[in-house]
Design a protein around this motif. Structure first.
Motif, PDB file in Angstrom:
ATOM      1  N   ARG A 107     -31.495  19.775  51.238  1.00 44.35           N
ATOM      2  CA  ARG A 107     -32.042  20.933  50.513  1.00 44.35           C
ATOM      3  C   ARG A 107     -31.850  20.760  49.001  1.00 44.35           C
ATOM      4  N   ILE A 108     -30.657  20.303  48.614  1.00 41.24           N
ATOM      5  CA  ILE A 108     -30.367  20.068  47.196  1.00 41.24           C
ATOM      6  C   ILE A 108     -31.191  18.894  46.665  1.00 41.24           C
ATOM      7  N   ALA A 109     -31.356  17.862  47.480  1.00 41.56           N
ATOM      8  CA  ALA A 109     -32.158  16.710  47.056  1.00 41.56           C
ATOM      9  C   ALA A 109     -33.594  17.128  46.756  1.00 41.56           C
ATOM     10  N   LEU A 110     -34.184  17.948  47.620  1.00 40.64           N
ATOM     11  CA  LEU A 110     -35.543  18.442  47.382  1.00 40.64           C
ATOM     12  C   LEU A 110     -35.616  19.268  46.100  1.00 40.64           C
ATOM     13  N   ASP A 111     -34.654  20.167  45.909  1.00 43.88           N
ATOM     14  CA  ASP A 111     -34.642  20.981  44.693  1.00 43.88           C
ATOM     15  C   ASP A 111     -34.524  20.110  43.443  1.00 43.88           C
ATOM     16  N   THR A 112     -33.710  19.073  43.525  1.00 46.62           N
ATOM     17  CA  THR A 112     -33.527  18.191  42.369  1.00 46.62           C
ATOM     18  C   THR A 112     -34.808  17.424  42.059  1.00 46.62           C
ATOM     19  N   LEU A 123     -36.437   9.920  48.142  1.00 44.85           N
ATOM     20  CA  LEU A 123     -35.694  10.897  48.939  1.00 44.85           C
ATOM     21  C   LEU A 123     -35.584  10.420  50.382  1.00 44.85           C
ATOM     22  N   ALA A 124     -34.372  10.438  50.905  1.00 45.29           N
ATOM     23  CA  ALA A 124     -34.139  10.254  52.340  1.00 45.29           C
ATOM     24  C   ALA A 124     -33.473  11.535  52.823  1.00 45.29           C
ATOM     25  N   LEU A 125     -34.193  12.302  53.618  1.00 41.14           N
ATOM     26  CA  LEU A 125     -33.794  13.659  53.981  1.00 41.14           C
ATOM     27  C   LEU A 125     -33.446  13.714  55.465  1.00 41.14           C
ATOM     28  N   ALA A 126     -32.170  13.870  55.754  1.00 37.92           N
ATOM     29  CA  ALA A 126     -31.697  13.906  57.142  1.00 37.92           C
ATOM     30  C   ALA A 126     -31.475  15.356  57.569  1.00 37.92           C
ATOM     31  N   SER A 127     -31.990  15.717  58.741  1.00 39.86           N
ATOM     32  CA  SER A 127     -31.821  17.083  59.274  1.00 39.86           C
ATOM     33  C   SER A 127     -32.041  18.113  58.170  1.00 39.86           C
ATOM     34  N   PRO A 128     -33.200  18.100  57.532  1.00 42.58           N
ATOM     35  CA  PRO A 128     -33.329  18.755  56.231  1.00 42.58           C
ATOM     36  C   PRO A 128     -33.365  20.272  56.255  1.00 42.58           C
TER      37      PRO A 128
END
Length: 282
Positions: A107-112, A123-128
């Motif tokens: 969630r923070i990675a997407l916001d960033t 971005l590598a998003l696990a169980s996002p």
């Protein structure tokens, strides 16, 4: 000592200043930067297994405790996790990084990627998780209700943590006995420590987020989604939404795993993540 890294001297660790606090981090390696973002109620140690092989793959692995978690400062007021991450990158002189996040970390990675796109390479998003997208799964809503009810009651921390484990370790498709006992205890210990160390700051502030649910199409970096087939319907829906909306995003389903995909089916997760990272034009 993190398995696969020869000595503690190989790992840099310390703190970096943020608004009204500091973040504790560890870093090792000298290649392109990969930042690991842990899930809520946990800390950077949930990446122990991946941290070592990332370094040995010729990458600079960076992991840290989010504000209100682990050895970082407790929350004192409203704050922004994506701005905290930018401050960390600034302090470590990292112009751009690949962000690997699980759950709240995703969630923070997407916001960033939306708030500071110039700092994000992939971005590598696990169980996002996705900011701006509410939970709807009855299984999750029931346990969240029980968590809230536990606050202030006898044995509140233990009850709060057990509901965390039911939601985010066991998941809706398994009873606790069906989950690896050592893994469940490891995550219980991390969550219990957070619940105790940062208990006094609970409710002290609200995270400022960007509402990524309505802005996924604006993301312009290579994106991979890794989710387990035993996770909740909300996380599966998040994974589907990202894959459908983020240009070029790919989804990799991890079999035999719930929410903690990097720990439950480590071989499949590591293989998928390694393949994604190897495909990037550093």
């Amino acid at each position: 000592m993190t398995q696969g890294i020869s000595t503690w001297a190989d790992i840099e660790n310390g703190t970096v200043p943020i608004d009204d606090g500091e973040l504790f981090y560890e870093a090792a390696g000298t290649g392109p930067a990969v930042v690991l973002l842990h899930g809520g109620m946990l800390d950077q140690r949930m990446w122990d297994e991946q941290f070592a092989w990332l370094v040995n793959s010729g990458l600079r692995a960076i992991r840290y405790d989010l504000r209100g978690h682990g050895l970082s400062s407790s929350v004192t007021g409203d704050w922004s996790n994506h701005d905290d991450l930018r401050a960390l990158l600034d302090a470590l002189a990292v112009p751009r990084a690949v962000l690997v996040g699980l759950s709240h970390g995703a969630r923070i990675a997407l916001d960033t990627a939306l708030a500071h796109p110039e700092r994000v390479a992939a971005l590598a998003l696990a169980s996002p998780g996705i900011s701006g997208r509410a939970f709807t799964d009855p299984f999750l809503l029931a346990h969240i209700k029980e968590q809230v009810a536990a606050i202030g009651e006898p044995y509140a921390a233990e009850r709060y943590v057990e509901h965390f484990l039911r939601m985010w370790v066991d998941g809706p498709h398994r009873e606790p006995a069906a989950v690896d006992a050592a893994l469940r205890e490891r995550l219980r210990a991390s969550a219990q420590a957070n619940a105790e160390v940062h208990a006094d700051a609970m409710g002290a502030g609200i995270p400022v987020e960007v509402g990524a649910a309505d802005r996924l199409a604006d993301i312009r970096v290579p994106t991979a989604v890794l989710d387990g087939d035993l996770d909740s319907m909300d996380i599966s829906a998040n994974a589907h939404a990202i894959t459908l909306t983020v240009p070029g995003a790919q989804r990799i389903r991890i079999p035999g795993a719930g929410h903690m995909v990097n720990l439950e089916n480590r071989a499949a997760f590591d293989h998928a993540l390694h393949g994604f990272l190897s495909s990037l034009p550093y």
